[in-house]
Design a protein around this motif. Structure first.
Motif, PDB file in Angstrom:
ATOM      1  N   ALA A  87       0.821  -1.215   0.000  1.00  0.00           N
ATOM      2  CA  ALA A  87       0.000   0.000   0.000  1.00  0.00           C
ATOM      3  C   ALA A  87       0.855   1.264   0.000  1.00  0.00           C
ATOM      4  CB  ALA A  87      -0.928  -0.007   1.211  1.00  0.00           C
ATOM      5  N   PHE A  88       1.557   1.527  -1.102  1.00  0.00           N
ATOM      6  CA  PHE A  88       2.307   2.776  -1.213  1.00  0.00           C
ATOM      7  C   PHE A  88       1.415   3.865  -1.797  1.00  0.00           C
ATOM      8  CE2 PHE A  88       6.214  -0.055  -1.934  1.00  0.00           C
ATOM      9  CZ  PHE A  88       6.400  -0.184  -0.572  1.00  0.00           C
ATOM     10  N   LEU A  89       1.423   5.036  -1.151  1.00  0.00           N
ATOM     11  CA  LEU A  89       0.663   6.191  -1.644  1.00  0.00           C
ATOM     12  C   LEU A  89      -0.783   5.848  -2.003  1.00  0.00           C
ATOM     13  CD1 LEU A  89       3.320   8.053  -3.854  1.00  0.00           C
ATOM     14  CD2 LEU A  89       2.479   8.734  -1.609  1.00  0.00           C
ATOM     15  N   VAL A  90      -1.452   5.126  -1.109  1.00  0.00           N
ATOM     16  CA  VAL A  90      -2.879   4.849  -1.301  1.00  0.00           C
ATOM     17  C   VAL A  90      -3.657   6.122  -0.954  1.00  0.00           C
ATOM     18  CG1 VAL A  90      -4.852   3.540  -0.417  1.00  0.00           C
ATOM     19  CG2 VAL A  90      -2.655   2.411  -0.794  1.00  0.00           C
ATOM     20  N   PRO A  91      -4.552   6.565  -1.829  1.00  0.00           N
ATOM     21  CA  PRO A  91      -5.312   7.790  -1.543  1.00  0.00           C
ATOM     22  C   PRO A  91      -6.303   7.579  -0.398  1.00  0.00           C
ATOM     23  CG  PRO A  91      -5.974   6.855  -3.654  1.00  0.00           C
ATOM     24  CD  PRO A  91      -4.844   6.047  -3.165  1.00  0.00           C
ATOM     25  N   PRO A  92      -6.857   8.682   0.136  1.00  0.00           N
ATOM     26  CA  PRO A  92      -7.832   8.563   1.226  1.00  0.00           C
ATOM     27  C   PRO A  92      -9.019   7.695   0.825  1.00  0.00           C
ATOM     28  CG  PRO A  92      -7.202  10.839   0.916  1.00  0.00           C
ATOM     29  CD  PRO A  92      -6.578  10.081  -0.193  1.00  0.00           C
ATOM     30  N   ALA A  93      -9.710   7.153   1.844  1.00  0.00           N
ATOM     31  CA  ALA A  93     -10.749   6.151   1.613  1.00  0.00           C
ATOM     32  C   ALA A  93     -11.844   6.608   0.649  1.00  0.00           C
ATOM     33  CB  ALA A  93     -11.354   5.744   2.957  1.00  0.00           C
ATOM     34  N   TRP A  94     -12.190   7.919   0.706  1.00  0.00           N
ATOM     35  CA  TRP A  94     -13.324   8.367  -0.110  1.00  0.00           C
ATOM     36  C   TRP A  94     -12.951   8.587  -1.572  1.00  0.00           C
ATOM     37  CZ3 TRP A  94     -11.018  11.346   3.706  1.00  0.00           C
ATOM     38  CH2 TRP A  94     -10.284  12.445   3.266  1.00  0.00           C
ATOM     39  N   GLN A  95     -11.639   8.549  -1.875  1.00  0.00           N
ATOM     40  CA  GLN A  95     -11.237   8.789  -3.248  1.00  0.00           C
ATOM     41  C   GLN A  95     -11.147   7.473  -3.996  1.00  0.00           C
ATOM     42  OE1 GLN A  95      -7.552  10.831  -3.838  1.00  0.00           O
ATOM     43  NE2 GLN A  95      -8.565  12.491  -4.896  1.00  0.00           N
ATOM     44  N   GLU A  96     -11.163   7.570  -5.327  1.00  0.00           N
ATOM     45  CA  GLU A  96     -11.052   6.362  -6.125  1.00  0.00           C
ATOM     46  C   GLU A  96      -9.706   5.696  -5.840  1.00  0.00           C
ATOM     47  OE1 GLU A  96     -11.984   7.137 -10.258  1.00  0.00           O
ATOM     48  OE2 GLU A  96     -11.210   5.141 -10.722  1.00  0.00           O
ATOM     49  N   GLY A  97      -9.723   4.393  -5.609  1.00  0.00           N
ATOM     50  CA  GLY A  97      -8.477   3.695  -5.299  1.00  0.00           C
ATOM     51  C   GLY A  97      -8.159   3.658  -3.827  1.00  0.00           C
ATOM     52  N   GLY A  98      -8.966   4.382  -3.014  1.00  0.00           N
ATOM     53  CA  GLY A  98      -8.731   4.401  -1.580  1.00  0.00           C
ATOM     54  C   GLY A  98      -9.202   3.112  -0.925  1.00  0.00           C
ATOM     55  N   ARG A  99      -8.697   2.867   0.296  1.00  0.00           N
ATOM     56  CA  ARG A  99      -9.135   1.680   1.023  1.00  0.00           C
ATOM     57  C   ARG A  99      -9.650   2.091   2.391  1.00  0.00           C
ATOM     58  NH1 ARG A  99      -4.142  -2.297   0.913  1.00  0.00           N
ATOM     59  NH2 ARG A  99      -3.238  -1.749  -1.109  1.00  0.00           N
TER      60      ARG A  99
END
Lengths: 335, 300
Positions: free
Chosen positions: B63-75
């Protein structure tokens, strides 16, 4: 006025001595002696070390070295960089205009926005405008400007692509340095688009550097105006039926100017602190970035000389502010 | 029966003043908001290891540079996303609260103790001692604060402790000046003379008789310096001279995030936002304290 000036100058002398002791002492406090610092990682033989110590005069008593240091300051020699080998004063002279240009633009921006904001907030005290502008001012005052700069870069340079990320002017343009001020030099060069490019580069750093002074000015202007607006003569002017805006702008504002000008002057020291961060973020080639780079490169003569020059500038500006203050407020100089 | 209950009017003057202060402060909306936010931050700081989802230095290799949960691609596992080496942003921010509050409180303790003692001596003793002390303070104030702190850290060596010492030295003259001014105006007053005639020693006079009467401006200055200390420590961290990576100090986190500003907005935005909210709430409290403690401004 002359007596006032003399008295002020008299206080400056001990401060100057103190500053020179700090700058002189700074290099001595560091572990190792100056020759070892200059030699850096390479190391020296014991004889060569002793020879160099004698050559630079570091074997003399510490107070003789200090007096020598001060004497050389008055001859305009504050040492040479270990990295570039150039005299510190020469480097300073090249970089200072960049900081000055940035600082002047920032203080202009801060005054043009902060003062009217404060006046309006005071005139409409308690209104939503007052609350909103003072909320914005407090936020600006609390702003970590190094982060604010990064946010502006993300938005204006990254998302919108309106402004460049760093530097003073696009690499497309080249012209000789005549004043050191990019805005003036680019105009003088007559090259098409050069001025616009310089202005584009200056916008974001100026906003970042102006943020805190602007907030402080807005808050101080408001409180100075509130104080004046409660005076009897303002009530009289209002009672006479004068136009309320005339009362605010002519009667009250003129008398609130003294604290406002003082606040403006007091921002200069903070502006240099801000310049350190702003210049680092925007790779602005001024003295703030120069100092940070020299500290991390362990270029101690530059740090020493730069420290002195900056303190002297702050002191000189404070003196000028004091004089202006005495000029507009005769009560000060006759005290 | 009625003698048992004392009416509010008969409270001791000290209690009455405290009551006035509490009423004045609690009617200041901004100050109360600041206080509430600050209390939340303190609770978060104290219970950080229990609140934070992960340890601050734990890396998630997937999980490098995973965007915040509400964004696309977030977890959902990483509410505020992860940084460049896969550490959870939220956990690091929560742990960072500890550093900021710790820095702020310790710096203020050092700066205030030093400044008050120095200012007290200058104001009480007067003469050449006063002149010498105040000239030294002038010298410290002649340098831009951040620059002096930077140079001090360069001498002492980078690190959070040294950064705190440097900031405390730079902030201390403000306390010294304030204390000196307050002491000079108090020391000629009758209650001081009375205690002196009563045979009190200078130390007792300085710290037990005079000092409590100079506290108001010092409290306000302490609050404002608290926010300055947090900002300066973050700035030093940002310049690589404060807390060193991988410490989850907010300024240091920003410095590490700088190269990703155009790729991953969240690694830059959140640490700065945390600094801003903390400093803003402290300043709100400071404004509120000034308005309630300063009688000149109180009616205005």
């Amino acid at each position: 006025m002359i007596r006032f000036l003399l008295r002020k100058l008299l206080v400056i002398v001990p401060t100057f001595i103190g500053i020179s002791i700090v700058a002189f002492g700074f290099v001595r406090i560091l572990p190792g002696d100056p020759v070892m610092l200059m030699a850096g990682e390479r190391g020296l033989t014991a004889e060569r070390h002793a020879e160099l110590l004698a050559q630079f005069g570091f074997d003399r008593p510490i107070w003789v070295q200090y007096l020598d240091f001060v004497a050389r300051i008055f001859q305009g020699d504050i040492g040479s960089s270990l990295v570039t080998k150039k005299p510190v004063l020469q480097e300073f002279a090249v970089l200072f205009p960049a900081t000055l240009e940035l600082a002047l633009c920032a203080i202009l921006l801060a005054a043009l926005i902060g003062i009217p904001l404060g006046v309006l907030a005071a005139a409409k005290r308690g209104s939503w405008f007052d609350q909103l502008s003072m909320g914005v001012a407090l936020t600006g005052y609390s702003m970590p400007i190094f982060w604010w700069g990064l946010l502006l870069i993300i938005f204006f340079s990254g998302t919108l692509g309106w402004t460049p990320v760093s530097g003073r002017i696009s690499l497309m343009y080249y012209f000789p340095d005549s004043t050191g001020f990019m805005l003036i030099d680019s105009l003088l060069s007559g090259q098409k688009g050069a001025f616009a490019s310089a202005l584009h580069h200056l916008i974001l750093p100026s906003i970042v550097l102006a943020t805190i002074p602007m907030a402080v000015l807005a808050r101080q202007t408001r409180s100075a105006m509130l104080e004046v607006l409660s005076e009897d003569y303002v009530r009289t002017a209002r009672a006479k039926g004068l136009n309320p805006w005339r009362v605010v702008s002519l009667h009250a504002f003129r008398n609130a100017l003294i604290p406002i000008v003082t606040t403006l002057g007091l921002q200069i020291g903070g502006l240099l602190t801000g310049a350190i961060l702003t210049e680092t973020i925007f790779s602005w080639p001024g003295i703030g970035k120069w100092m940070v780079d020299s500290i991390s490169r362990r270029d101690y003569p530059v740090v020493q000389g730069g420290l002195m020059m900056i303190a002297i500038i702050v002191m000189a500006v404070n003196l000028i502010v004091d004089m202006l203050y005495a000029l507009i407020n005769p009560r000060i100089r006759h005290r | 029966m009625s003698e048992m209950i004392s009416s509010p009017r008969e409270r001791s003057p000290r209690l009455q003043r405290l009551h006035d202060f509490a009423v004045g402060f609690s009617t200041n909306r901004g100050a109360m908001i600041g206080l509430i936010v600050m209390v939340i931050f303190v609770v978060v700081a104290i219970f950080a290891p229990w609140i934070a989802p992960y340890p601050p230095a734990q890396q998630f290799r997937d999980a490098f540079l995973v965007p915040p949960a509400w964004q696309e691609g977030g977890r959902v596992a990483f509410l505020l996303g992860t940084d460049a080496v896969g550490r959870d942003m939220l956990s690091r921010l929560i742990h960072g609260t500890r550093y900021s509050l710790y820095v702020g409180s310790l710096v203020i303790c050092i700066a205030m103790t030093g400044g008050v003692v120095i200012g007290m001596i200058a104001g009480y003793v007067g003469g050449w001692v006063d002149t010498l002390i105040m000239r030294v303070m002038d010298v410290i104030l002649a340098f831009p604060s951040l620059l002096l702190a930077l140079v001090l850290v360069a001498i002492l060596g980078p690190g959070l402790t040294n950064a705190m010492i440097a900031i405390a030295i730079v902030l201390q003259p403000h306390f010294a000046r304030l204390t000196r001014a307050a002491v000079m105006s108090e020391k000629g007053k009758e209650y001081v003379t009375a205690v002196r005639v009563g045979g009190a020693k200078p130390l007792r006079l300085m710290f037990l008789t005079i000092l409590p009467n100079c506290l108001s401006p010092l409290v306000v200055q302490a609050t404002l310096s608290f926010s300055t200390a947090i900002l300066d420590a973050a700035a030093l961290g940002f310049l690589g001279m404060g807390a060193q990576p991988p410490t989850p100090e907010w300024g240091t986190m920003l410095a590490e995030a700088r190269e990703f500003i155009l790729r991953a907005w969240w690694v830059v935005t959140f640490p700065g936002l945390a600094i801003l909210v903390t400093v803003l709430s402290i300043n709100l409290i400071g404004d509120g304290l000034r308005d309630t403690l300063d009688p000149k401004l109180r009616k205005g």
